[in-house]
Write a protein that holds these residues in place. Structure first.
Motif, PDB file in Angstrom:
ATOM      1  N   VAL A   1       0.833  -1.202   0.000  1.00 43.89           N
ATOM      2  CA  VAL A   1       0.000   0.000   0.000  1.00 43.89           C
ATOM      3  C   VAL A   1       0.867   1.252   0.000  1.00 43.89           C
ATOM      4  N   SER A   2       1.951   1.237   0.779  1.00 47.59           N
ATOM      5  CA  SER A   2       2.820   2.416   0.829  1.00 47.59           C
ATOM      6  C   SER A   2       3.469   2.669  -0.525  1.00 47.59           C
ATOM      7  N   SER A   3       3.821   1.624  -1.245  1.00 48.12           N
ATOM      8  CA  SER A   3       4.380   1.773  -2.586  1.00 48.12           C
ATOM      9  C   SER A   3       3.361   2.402  -3.526  1.00 48.12           C
ATOM     10  N   TRP A   4       2.115   1.948  -3.416  1.00 46.08           N
ATOM     11  CA  TRP A   4       1.030   2.493  -4.238  1.00 46.08           C
ATOM     12  C   TRP A   4       0.781   3.965  -3.902  1.00 46.08           C
ATOM     13  N   VAL A   5       0.755   4.305  -2.612  1.00 47.96           N
ATOM     14  CA  VAL A   5       0.535   5.693  -2.192  1.00 47.96           C
ATOM     15  C   VAL A   5       1.651   6.590  -2.721  1.00 47.96           C
ATOM     16  N   LEU A   6       2.892   6.142  -2.616  1.00 48.92           N
ATOM     17  CA  LEU A   6       4.010   6.925  -3.150  1.00 48.92           C
ATOM     18  C   LEU A   6       3.879   7.121  -4.655  1.00 48.92           C
ATOM     19  N   ALA A   7       3.473   6.080  -5.360  1.00 52.32           N
ATOM     20  CA  ALA A   7       3.300   6.175  -6.810  1.00 52.32           C
ATOM     21  C   ALA A   7       2.206   7.183  -7.157  1.00 52.32           C
TER      22      ALA A   7
ATOM     23  N   GLY B   1       7.221  24.972  -7.849  1.00 51.29           N
ATOM     24  CA  GLY B   1       8.224  24.671  -6.827  1.00 51.29           C
ATOM     25  C   GLY B   1       7.776  23.565  -5.889  1.00 51.29           C
ATOM     26  N   ILE B   2       6.521  23.623  -5.461  1.00 50.47           N
ATOM     27  CA  ILE B   2       5.976  22.581  -4.583  1.00 50.47           C
ATOM     28  C   ILE B   2       5.967  21.233  -5.296  1.00 50.47           C
ATOM     29  N   SER B   3       5.531  21.237  -6.551  1.00 52.27           N
ATOM     30  CA  SER B   3       5.482  19.976  -7.293  1.00 52.27           C
ATOM     31  C   SER B   3       6.887  19.409  -7.493  1.00 52.27           C
ATOM     32  N   ALA B   4       7.868  20.270  -7.741  1.00 45.95           N
ATOM     33  CA  ALA B   4       9.247  19.799  -7.907  1.00 45.95           C
ATOM     34  C   ALA B   4       9.739  19.129  -6.629  1.00 45.95           C
ATOM     35  N   LEU B   5       9.430  19.734  -5.501  1.00 48.13           N
ATOM     36  CA  LEU B   5       9.817  19.154  -4.219  1.00 48.13           C
ATOM     37  C   LEU B   5       9.150  17.787  -4.020  1.00 48.13           C
ATOM     38  N   VAL B   6       7.855  17.708  -4.300  1.00 46.41           N
ATOM     39  CA  VAL B   6       7.123  16.445  -4.176  1.00 46.41           C
ATOM     40  C   VAL B   6       7.732  15.390  -5.099  1.00 46.41           C
ATOM     41  N   LEU B   7       8.033  15.768  -6.345  1.00 43.05           N
ATOM     42  CA  LEU B   7       8.590  14.816  -7.300  1.00 43.05           C
ATOM     43  C   LEU B   7       9.959  14.303  -6.867  1.00 43.05           C
ATOM     44  N   VAL B   8      10.802  15.189  -6.398  1.00 42.10           N
ATOM     45  CA  VAL B   8      12.137  14.772  -5.974  1.00 42.10           C
ATOM     46  C   VAL B   8      12.044  13.857  -4.749  1.00 42.10           C
ATOM     47  N   LEU B   9      11.258  14.271  -3.763  1.00 46.86           N
ATOM     48  CA  LEU B   9      11.166  13.468  -2.539  1.00 46.86           C
ATOM     49  C   LEU B   9      10.538  12.097  -2.796  1.00 46.86           C
ATOM     50  N   THR B  10       9.425  12.069  -3.505  1.00 45.27           N
ATOM     51  CA  THR B  10       8.787  10.773  -3.765  1.00 45.27           C
ATOM     52  C   THR B  10       9.607   9.944  -4.742  1.00 45.27           C
ATOM     53  N   GLY B  11      10.245  10.595  -5.712  1.00 47.29           N
ATOM     54  CA  GLY B  11      11.066   9.869  -6.676  1.00 47.29           C
ATOM     55  C   GLY B  11      12.259   9.207  -6.018  1.00 47.29           C
ATOM     56  N   LEU B  12      12.956   9.960  -5.171  1.00 51.72           N
ATOM     57  CA  LEU B  12      14.103   9.383  -4.463  1.00 51.72           C
ATOM     58  C   LEU B  12      13.667   8.249  -3.536  1.00 51.72           C
ATOM     59  N   THR B  13      12.550   8.459  -2.850  1.00 49.96           N
ATOM     60  CA  THR B  13      12.042   7.430  -1.944  1.00 49.96           C
ATOM     61  C   THR B  13      11.665   6.169  -2.706  1.00 49.96           C
ATOM     62  N   ARG B  14      10.993   6.347  -3.841  1.00 54.83           N
ATOM     63  CA  ARG B  14      10.582   5.186  -4.629  1.00 54.83           C
ATOM     64  C   ARG B  14      11.775   4.459  -5.233  1.00 54.83           C
ATOM     65  N   ALA B  15      12.742   5.210  -5.737  1.00 51.43           N
ATOM     66  CA  ALA B  15      13.869   4.590  -6.433  1.00 51.43           C
ATOM     67  C   ALA B  15      14.884   3.963  -5.476  1.00 51.43           C
ATOM     68  N   PHE B  16      15.111   4.615  -4.338  1.00 54.11           N
ATOM     69  CA  PHE B  16      16.211   4.176  -3.482  1.00 54.11           C
ATOM     70  C   PHE B  16      15.793   3.845  -2.050  1.00 54.11           C
ATOM     71  N   GLY B  17      14.496   3.890  -1.769  1.00 53.79           N
ATOM     72  CA  GLY B  17      14.032   3.642  -0.408  1.00 53.79           C
ATOM     73  C   GLY B  17      13.463   2.261  -0.176  1.00 53.79           C
ATOM     74  N   GLY B  18      13.649   1.368  -1.127  1.00 50.31           N
ATOM     75  CA  GLY B  18      13.171   0.004  -0.945  1.00 50.31           C
ATOM     76  C   GLY B  18      11.690  -0.184  -1.238  1.00 50.31           C
ATOM     77  N   PHE B  19      11.059   0.776  -1.899  1.00 48.67           N
ATOM     78  CA  PHE B  19       9.631   0.663  -2.186  1.00 48.67           C
ATOM     79  C   PHE B  19       9.344   0.123  -3.577  1.00 48.67           C
ATOM     80  N   GLU B  20      10.293   0.239  -4.458  1.00 45.12           N
ATOM     81  CA  GLU B  20      10.062  -0.181  -5.839  1.00 45.12           C
ATOM     82  C   GLU B  20      11.074  -1.246  -6.241  1.00 45.12           C
ATOM     83  N   LYS B  21      11.536  -1.183  -7.450  1.00 43.81           N
ATOM     84  CA  LYS B  21      12.407  -2.221  -7.989  1.00 43.81           C
ATOM     85  C   LYS B  21      13.813  -2.214  -7.393  1.00 43.81           C
ATOM     86  N   GLY B  22      14.240  -1.094  -6.837  1.00 42.80           N
ATOM     87  CA  GLY B  22      15.525  -1.042  -6.157  1.00 42.80           C
ATOM     88  C   GLY B  22      16.622  -0.361  -6.943  1.00 42.80           C
ATOM     89  N   THR B  23      17.653  -0.022  -6.214  1.00 40.31           N
ATOM     90  CA  THR B  23      18.778   0.725  -6.762  1.00 40.31           C
ATOM     91  C   THR B  23      19.454  -0.021  -7.905  1.00 40.31           C
TER      92      THR B  23
END
Length: 152
Positions: free
Chosen positions: A2-8, A49-71
């Protein structure tokens, strides 16, 4: 799961907000301007600016935080590298509009005369170029989500 889906979902909504904000800023900056248009420009710029912040934070979390396919997956995925190159280009292009609009905001708060609105056309063109670069980012993201690769 669910957390992966919410981040997406948050990430996708960030893309939608970024597109709308950049388009709005480009549209307003591209028409003949008056000082009365500045709040609309500043709102669009703030949302971008807000959207850029959201994209960077969620993108980094999804890519490198163990929520998606992984580093490992992203590190070897050409579509990820293309997507990141577009992101870097968008952020580099943003430096001039960000600094210009920041000067306009500060000048307005200080009660200075109308900012140099002759720069608006250039800012509009930069914003449209940023919109253009969002398209391959979305295409790359969709390819990665479907497991499509550029490798043999």
């Amino acid at each position: 799961m669910v957390s992966s889906w919410v981040l997406a979902v948050i990430h996708l909504l960030g893309v939608c907000l970024a597109f709308a904000a950049i388009y709005s800023r480009a549209r307003v900056l591209g028409r003949p301007l008056a000082r009365i248009d500045l709040p609309e420009i500043f709102l669009a710029d703030s949302l971008w600016g807000i959207s850029a912040l959201v994209l960077v934070l969620t993108g980094l979390t999804r890519a490198f935080g163990g929520f998606e396919k992984g580093t490992l997956y992203y590190g070897h995925q050409p579509f990820f590298h293309i997507k990141m190159a577009c992101l870097v280009a968008i952020f580099l292009l943003e430096i001039y509009p960000m600094l210009t609009l920041l000067r306009w905001r500060i000048g307005g708060r200080k009660g200075d005369a109308t900012p140099n609105l002759m720069l608006a056309r250039k800012l509009s063109q930069i914003s449209y170029l940023q919109l253009f670069l969002l398209v391959p980012m979305v295409l790359c993201a969709a390819a990665m989500a479907r497991g499509i690769t550029l490798q043999g």
